[in-house]
Design an enzyme around this catalytic site. Structure first.
Site, PDB file in Angstrom:
ATOM      1  N   SER A  69      -2.010  -8.032  60.095  1.00 49.17           N
ATOM      2  CA  SER A  69      -0.644  -7.533  60.135  1.00 49.17           C
ATOM      3  C   SER A  69       0.077  -8.024  61.628  1.00 49.17           C
ATOM      4  O   SER A  69      -0.837  -8.253  62.576  1.00 49.17           O
ATOM      5  CB  SER A  69      -0.624  -6.154  59.991  1.00 49.17           C
ATOM      6  OG  SER A  69       0.742  -5.708  60.344  1.00 49.17           O
ATOM      7  N   TYR A  78      -3.104   2.583  62.567  1.00 49.91           N
ATOM      8  CA  TYR A  78      -3.106   1.246  61.551  1.00 49.91           C
ATOM      9  C   TYR A  78      -2.990  -0.009  62.383  1.00 49.91           C
ATOM     10  O   TYR A  78      -3.925  -0.613  62.056  1.00 49.91           O
ATOM     11  CB  TYR A  78      -1.948   1.457  60.694  1.00 49.91           C
ATOM     12  CG  TYR A  78      -1.358   0.333  60.058  1.00 49.91           C
ATOM     13  CD1 TYR A  78      -1.980   0.255  58.624  1.00 49.91           C
ATOM     14  CD2 TYR A  78      -0.592  -0.813  60.546  1.00 49.91           C
ATOM     15  CE1 TYR A  78      -1.656  -0.743  57.940  1.00 49.91           C
ATOM     16  CE2 TYR A  78      -0.179  -1.697  59.658  1.00 49.91           C
ATOM     17  CZ  TYR A  78      -0.816  -1.707  58.295  1.00 49.91           C
ATOM     18  OH  TYR A  78      -0.621  -3.038  57.742  1.00 49.91           O
TER      19      TYR A  78
HETATM   20  P1  NAD Z   1      -0.081  -1.941  48.533  1.00 51.38           P
HETATM   21  O1  NAD Z   1       0.119  -0.553  48.667  1.00 51.38           O
HETATM   22  O2  NAD Z   1       0.565  -2.697  47.357  1.00 51.38           O
HETATM   23  O3  NAD Z   1      -1.487  -2.347  48.753  1.00 51.38           O
HETATM   24  C1  NAD Z   1      -2.313  -1.695  49.351  1.00 51.38           C
HETATM   25  C2  NAD Z   1      -3.731  -1.456  48.246  1.00 51.38           C
HETATM   26  O4  NAD Z   1      -4.860  -1.032  49.004  1.00 51.38           O
HETATM   27  C3  NAD Z   1      -3.272  -0.314  47.182  1.00 51.38           C
HETATM   28  O5  NAD Z   1      -2.623  -1.016  46.216  1.00 51.38           O
HETATM   29  C4  NAD Z   1      -4.579   0.033  46.817  1.00 51.38           C
HETATM   30  O6  NAD Z   1      -5.239  -0.485  45.526  1.00 51.38           O
HETATM   31  C5  NAD Z   1      -5.483  -0.340  48.131  1.00 51.38           C
HETATM   32  N1  NAD Z   1      -6.150   0.988  48.698  1.00 51.38           N
HETATM   33  C6  NAD Z   1      -5.822   1.597  49.573  1.00 51.38           C
HETATM   34  N2  NAD Z   1      -6.525   2.765  49.896  1.00 51.38           N
HETATM   35  C7  NAD Z   1      -7.794   2.293  49.025  1.00 51.38           C
HETATM   36  C8  NAD Z   1      -8.987   2.995  48.715  1.00 51.38           C
HETATM   37  N3  NAD Z   1      -9.273   3.896  49.491  1.00 51.38           N
HETATM   38  N4  NAD Z   1      -9.788   2.399  47.872  1.00 51.38           N
HETATM   39  C9  NAD Z   1      -9.370   1.380  47.325  1.00 51.38           C
HETATM   40  N5  NAD Z   1      -8.281   0.657  47.325  1.00 51.38           N
HETATM   41  C10 NAD Z   1      -7.562   1.263  48.439  1.00 51.38           C
HETATM   42  O7  NAD Z   1       0.671  -2.436  49.856  1.00 51.38           O
HETATM   43  P2  NAD Z   1       0.660  -4.067  50.528  1.00 51.38           P
HETATM   44  O8  NAD Z   1       1.781  -3.974  51.449  1.00 51.38           O
HETATM   45  O9  NAD Z   1       0.742  -4.922  49.553  1.00 51.38           O
HETATM   46  O10 NAD Z   1      -0.572  -3.793  51.467  1.00 51.38           O
HETATM   47  C11 NAD Z   1      -1.757  -4.848  51.295  1.00 51.38           C
HETATM   48  C12 NAD Z   1      -2.169  -5.196  52.650  1.00 51.38           C
HETATM   49  O11 NAD Z   1      -0.913  -5.893  53.337  1.00 51.38           O
HETATM   50  C13 NAD Z   1      -2.705  -3.984  53.410  1.00 51.38           C
HETATM   51  O12 NAD Z   1      -3.771  -4.509  54.149  1.00 51.38           O
HETATM   52  C14 NAD Z   1      -1.568  -3.811  54.457  1.00 51.38           C
HETATM   53  O13 NAD Z   1      -1.959  -3.394  55.595  1.00 51.38           O
HETATM   54  C15 NAD Z   1      -1.080  -5.222  54.322  1.00 51.38           C
HETATM   55  N6  NAD Z   1       0.020  -5.434  55.162  1.00 51.38           N
HETATM   56  C16 NAD Z   1       1.118  -5.027  54.631  1.00 51.38           C
HETATM   57  C17 NAD Z   1       2.537  -5.203  55.280  1.00 51.38           C
HETATM   58  C18 NAD Z   1       3.732  -4.630  54.596  1.00 51.38           C
HETATM   59  O14 NAD Z   1       4.915  -4.983  55.095  1.00 51.38           O
HETATM   60  N7  NAD Z   1       3.852  -4.490  53.364  1.00 51.38           N
HETATM   61  C19 NAD Z   1       2.637  -5.998  56.585  1.00 51.38           C
HETATM   62  C20 NAD Z   1       1.556  -6.363  57.222  1.00 51.38           C
HETATM   63  C21 NAD Z   1       0.173  -6.230  56.580  1.00 51.38           C
END
Ligand code: NAD
Ligand code: MG
Length: 300
Positions: free
Chosen positions: A192, A205
């Site tokens: 991230s 985080y």
């Molecule tokens: P999202 O909520 O769609 O995806 C996160 C997923 O993590 C969930 O769908 C869930 O299936 C999984 N998860 C969480 N805890 C879990 C557990 N204990 N067991 C199994 N699965 C679990 O959100 P996203 O934004 O698509 O996130 C995906 C990745 O992108 C993450 O690593 C997040 O940190 C990263 N990210 C997101 C952003 C943003 O702005 N959305 C920015 C930087 C990084």
């Protein structure tokens, strides 16, 4: 009517997607894409495959929603079969993504379970290998983000669970996957912008994301001689369920992503090409790299 643009259509990135300006909303963890306002683009009708992952076998964690869903769909359109990891509560989202994968003529293997448990991580890899007949792409993408204004209020339990989900699970899953990965395989970790620009309310985080960067760059060197490439993708503000499950204070949601140089939040579909590039053999000389997909925020 003009045809829907896909990821290869020449467009202005400023207006490629509208600003999301999401209304204030709240969902219990882990949240559903199905209940998000506005809805997001995972590439269902905007990602066109070009045969770059023909016959490949991928495990994607957090593949039910957000970035992971877009990656799973793009991988399938590029010719890969995909094992999807997600939490049992996310079955509805997972079924939607699986149906898109199947409509693309590929196999989806659904594996619900909690990756903060080491035994389940090993079971997840075993089921993925079994369901796909092997493994050559691993995307450690699942993550947890819960904001907390004051360190004194950050519970030991939350600190521990954020690390278990974001860092330990990546270690456990990668360790279990390694014996199965042939030369040519690719491991991609979702980090991230928070790894370099930690928000004051995301201490636990952001610290996990910096750890993911170090893990990625160190492991890339260790595995390069085995022909296994390890890279990261660092998203900026992307409109996903993560943001409405206490990822951000609710009052911040309407302006989510507007402070990027591009002036808008990204859509999950805009992340997928970075993962496809790093998974495909065309990036054979790229390892230990972090692709920043963040609307123009300066990154090291
Ligand atoms: P999202 O909520 O769609 O995806 C996160 C997923 O993590 C969930 O769908 C869930 O299936 C999984 N998860 C969480 N805890 C879990 C557990 N204990 N067991 C199994 N699965 C679990 O959100 P996203 O934004 O698509 O996130 C995906 C990745 O992108 C993450 O690593 C997040 O940190 C990263 N990210 C997101 C952003 C943003 O702005 N959305 C920015 C930087 C990084
Ligand atoms: Mg989800």
């Amino acid at each position: 009517m003009a045809p829907t643009p896909d990821q290869l259509t020449f467009t202005d990135p400023v207006t490629r997607y509208p600003k999301v300006e999401p209304p204030k909303q709240d969902q219990p963890e882990p949240g559903l894409d199905a209940d998000l306002t506005p809805q997001v683009d995972h590439g269902e009708s905007t990602y066109r495959g070009t045969g770059r992952l023909e016959g490949r076998r991928a495990l994607v964690t957090g593949a039910d929603s957000g970035i992971g869903a877009a990656v799973a769909i793009a991988f399938a359109r590029e010719g890969a079969n995909v094992a999807m990891s997600f939490l049992p509560e996310e079955e509805e989202d997972a079924r939607h993504v699986a149906s898109v994968i199947e409509e693309s003529g590929r196999t989806a293997v659904l594996i619900p379970g909690d990756i903060s448990d080491s035994a389940f991580c090993r079971e997840l890899v075993a089921q993925a290998v079994d369901g796909l007949g092997g493994l050559d792409i691993l995307v450690n993408n699942a993550g947890r983000q819960i904001f907390c204004e004051k360190l004194e209020d950050l519970s030991d339990e939350q600190f521990d669970n954020t690390f278990k989900t974001n860092v330990y699970a990546m270690f456990w899953i990668t360790k279990a996957a390694l014996p199965h990965l042939p030369a040519g395989s690719s491991i991609i970790n979702t980090t991230s912008i928070e790894a370099y620009m930690p928000a004051p309310i995301l201490i636990d985080y952001a610290t996990t994301k910096a750890s993911i960067n170090a893990f990625t760059k160190g492991l890339a060197q260790q595995l390069a001689p085995r022909g296994i490439r390890v890279n990261g993708v660092a998203p900026g503000p992307i409109w996903t369920p993560l943001q409405v499950t206490e990822g951000q204070p609710k009052e911040k949601l309407p302006e989510f992503g507007s402070s990027t140089p591009l002036g808008r939040a990204g859509q999950p579909a805009e992340l997928a090409p970075a993962y496809v590039f790093l998974a495909s053999p065309e990036s054979s000389y790229v390892m230990g790299e972090t692709l920043n997909v963040n609307g123009g925020m300066p990154s090291p």
